[in-house]
Motif scaffolding. Structure first.
Motif, PDB file in Angstrom:
ATOM      1  N   ILE A  23      18.471  17.802 -10.601  1.00  0.00           N
ATOM      2  CA  ILE A  23      19.482  17.086 -11.384  1.00  0.00           C
ATOM      3  C   ILE A  23      20.839  17.082 -10.684  1.00  0.00           C
ATOM      4  O   ILE A  23      21.666  16.205 -10.920  1.00  0.00           O
ATOM      5  N   THR A  24      21.085  18.038  -9.824  1.00  0.00           N
ATOM      6  CA  THR A  24      22.421  18.215  -9.233  1.00  0.00           C
ATOM      7  C   THR A  24      22.512  17.770  -7.777  1.00  0.00           C
ATOM      8  O   THR A  24      23.601  17.794  -7.204  1.00  0.00           O
ATOM      9  N   ILE A  25      21.430  17.349  -7.161  1.00  0.00           N
ATOM     10  CA  ILE A  25      21.453  17.006  -5.740  1.00  0.00           C
ATOM     11  C   ILE A  25      22.399  15.844  -5.455  1.00  0.00           C
ATOM     12  O   ILE A  25      22.984  15.753  -4.363  1.00  0.00           O
ATOM     13  N   ALA A  26      22.588  14.937  -6.418  1.00  0.00           N
ATOM     14  CA  ALA A  26      23.510  13.811  -6.203  1.00  0.00           C
ATOM     15  C   ALA A  26      24.935  14.300  -5.984  1.00  0.00           C
ATOM     16  O   ALA A  26      25.689  13.715  -5.197  1.00  0.00           O
ATOM     17  N   GLY A  31      29.268  14.242  -3.247  1.00  0.00           N
ATOM     18  CA  GLY A  31      30.486  15.030  -3.288  1.00  0.00           C
ATOM     19  C   GLY A  31      30.714  15.903  -2.083  1.00  0.00           C
ATOM     20  O   GLY A  31      31.758  15.824  -1.440  1.00  0.00           O
ATOM     21  N   THR A  32      29.740  16.738  -1.752  1.00  0.00           N
ATOM     22  CA  THR A  32      29.912  17.690  -0.655  1.00  0.00           C
ATOM     23  C   THR A  32      29.701  17.049   0.709  1.00  0.00           C
ATOM     24  O   THR A  32      30.509  17.217   1.627  1.00  0.00           O
ATOM     25  N   LYS A  33      28.615  16.300   0.853  1.00  0.00           N
ATOM     26  CA  LYS A  33      28.290  15.704   2.143  1.00  0.00           C
ATOM     27  C   LYS A  33      28.980  14.364   2.382  1.00  0.00           C
ATOM     28  O   LYS A  33      29.116  13.932   3.525  1.00  0.00           O
ATOM     29  N   VAL A 234      25.986  13.230 -11.416  1.00  0.00           N
ATOM     30  CA  VAL A 234      27.115  12.742 -10.617  1.00  0.00           C
ATOM     31  C   VAL A 234      27.929  11.727 -11.412  1.00  0.00           C
ATOM     32  O   VAL A 234      29.153  11.616 -11.244  1.00  0.00           O
ATOM     33  N   PHE A 235      27.275  10.980 -12.305  1.00  0.00           N
ATOM     34  CA  PHE A 235      27.981  10.054 -13.200  1.00  0.00           C
ATOM     35  C   PHE A 235      28.986  10.805 -14.067  1.00  0.00           C
ATOM     36  O   PHE A 235      30.162  10.429 -14.164  1.00  0.00           O
TER      37      PHE A 235
END
Length: 461
Positions: A23-26, A31-33, A234-235
């Motif tokens: 759920i958090t990979i986005a 954000g990070t990459k 991410v939304f």
């Protein structure tokens, strides 16, 4: 140790090791990459690609050559290794291949975990129908707990989410070696063709107009099933671009808010027998489709402040959207196919939704979002206007700093910042599923059969 308790631990960890990053990979990607959004869709397509062939291959191995629990353990150890390696990858294309390898190891373990549970319960003279559902529910609990841990530890945008998955998968792999033996059947006297071994015999169902129609709709709806998992967190997280929302509870704990979806999933399972009995399979499938319409539409108009209730209701609706389609669709396949190809037909149903459908949805959504719903800012003036702020606004400058973007003296940004039009993204998904639902209701002709009535009664009682 009690057999059911041991299987419960396995079920809990099975989905924990997935949800730690799913759920958090986005947030990590965008954000990070700061990687290109067009390529993000291919990340979620890896689950579909792996689902096309890996469950079949590992199923044959477990049936013929290796104990299911040992194969299951090895796959999770290999999955853990890829999770540990993932944070070292700095190229989005290489990242795709590593995730694909991870999914090739992970996706077949879902079916293997069910097989291990069934075999172990039968070997222990326990009623599978009564004993398995409470065990499986703990898988959803594991999914929720992993989401909470990733969020509460502050790792929803960091590489640590992959380490959480890797450490837990390492534990599960080692633990699985201690499970009761599930030996291969080695059915030497049973001769099967190569097509039968691969479960491809069920493809002849496409010769039946109604079944072909059902599988096509399954694929098109399957394209939408993972979209909120892919983009939901991410939304919510990107509302921090707007100063009025920057410090809200929803942004800080977006993953926990989304976990309401999984909680709802466990509750709506209990309502399925009533809806099946009252409305029948076709209309329960239709209800699921319209629930997806509502899911996306509420996201389109929701926000972390006055319209927070829309996001909450959307998460609650998810349980109906997900459960009603998967279970009623599975029941339709079960009652509409001959016993000798029933298992293959169920595999085909999963292949069309989680395989071809997932690939279609992931690739097209990633391309469309980047092409039509993303604006790239190079100057702080237009950006400040977009967020209803000004150059000196502390929230905006802090946000840019956290993104690794500095403001030059002439107001230019040191690098482009991409801002997604989430309102229209979710509206486009809403329209897509609405069209599918309406067309399904009009052209899919189906009435209850006695077999369906009997199957529904079996579920209720």
């Amino acid at each position: 140790m009690n057999v059911k308790f041991r299987l419960t631990i396995m079920s809990f960890m099975q989905f924990f090791v997935w949800a730690a990053w799913l759920i958090t990979i986005a947030n990590y990607w965008f954000g990070t990459k700061q990687w290109d959004g067009a390529n993000f869709g291919i990340i979620f397509s890896t689950m579909g690609i792996a689902s096309l062939f890996m469950p079949t291959i590992t199923g044959i191995i477990a049936d013929k050559y290796v104990n299911a629990e040992k194969l299951y353990a090895v796959l999770h150890l290999l999955y853990a290794a890829t999770m540990f390696y993932l944070p070292q990858v700095d190229d989005p294309h290489a990242f795709f291949w590593v995730i694909l390898v991870a999914m090739c190891f992970y996706m077949p373990t879902i079916a293997l975990s069910n097989s291990i549970s069934y075999t172990t319960l039968k070997n222990s003279d326990l009623d599978v129908v009564k004993s398995f559902p409470p065990i499986r529910v703990w898988g959803t609990v594991g999914f929720i707990v992993a989401m909470w841990i990733t969020n509460l530890t502050g790792n929803k945008a960091s590489a640590n989410q992959f380490y959480i998955a890797g450490i837990s998968a390492l534990f599960l792999g080692l633990y699985s070696f201690t499970l009761p033996a599930c030996k291969p059947l080695n059915l030497i006297g049973e001769k099967k063709t190569f097509v039968q071994k691969l479960g491809l015999e069920s493809f002849k169902l496409f010769a039946d107009y109604k079944m072909a129609l059902f599988f096509v709709f399954s694929m098109f709806l399957g394209a939408a099933l993972q979209l909120t998992n892919a983009y939901g967190d991410v939304f919510l997280d990107e509302f921090k671009l707007f100063p009025v929302f920057a410090d809200s509870f929803v942004i800080r704990y977006s993953t926990i808010i989304l976990s309401i979806s999984q909680i709802s999933e466990t509750l709506f399972i209990l309502a399925i027998p009533f809806f099946l009995k009252r409305f029948g399979i076709k209309w329960v499938i239709a209800i699921a489709m319209f629930a997806w319409v509502l899911r996306f539409a509420l996201f389109a108009f929701g926000d972390p402040s006055t319209n927070l209730w829309m996001i909450i209701i959307s998460c609650i609706v998810y349980g109906m959207a997900f459960d009603f389609f998967n279970i009623s669709g599975s029941l339709f396949v079960e009652t509409s196919t001959a016993p000798k190809i029933r298992s293959s037909a169920q595999g085909l149903f999963m292949m069309m939704t989680n395989g071809f459908g997932a690939i279609l949805g992931s690739l097209i959504s990633g391309w469309a979002i980047n092409e039509y719903f993303t604006t790239y800012y190079t100057n702080i003036g237009p950006l400040a206007k977009h967020v209803n702020s000004d150059v000196n606004n502390g929230h905006l400058l802090t946000f840019l700093k956290n993104k690794g973007i500095s403001v030059l003296q002439n107001g230019d940004l040191s690098r482009a910042l991409d801002v997604k039009d989430w309102h229209n993204i979710w509206l486009s998904f809403t329209i897509y599923v609405l069209v599918i639902a309406i067309v399904f209701v009009i052209i899919f002709k189906h009435k209850h059969t006695k077999a369906e009535e009997k199957a529904i009664d079996a579920i209720i009682h």
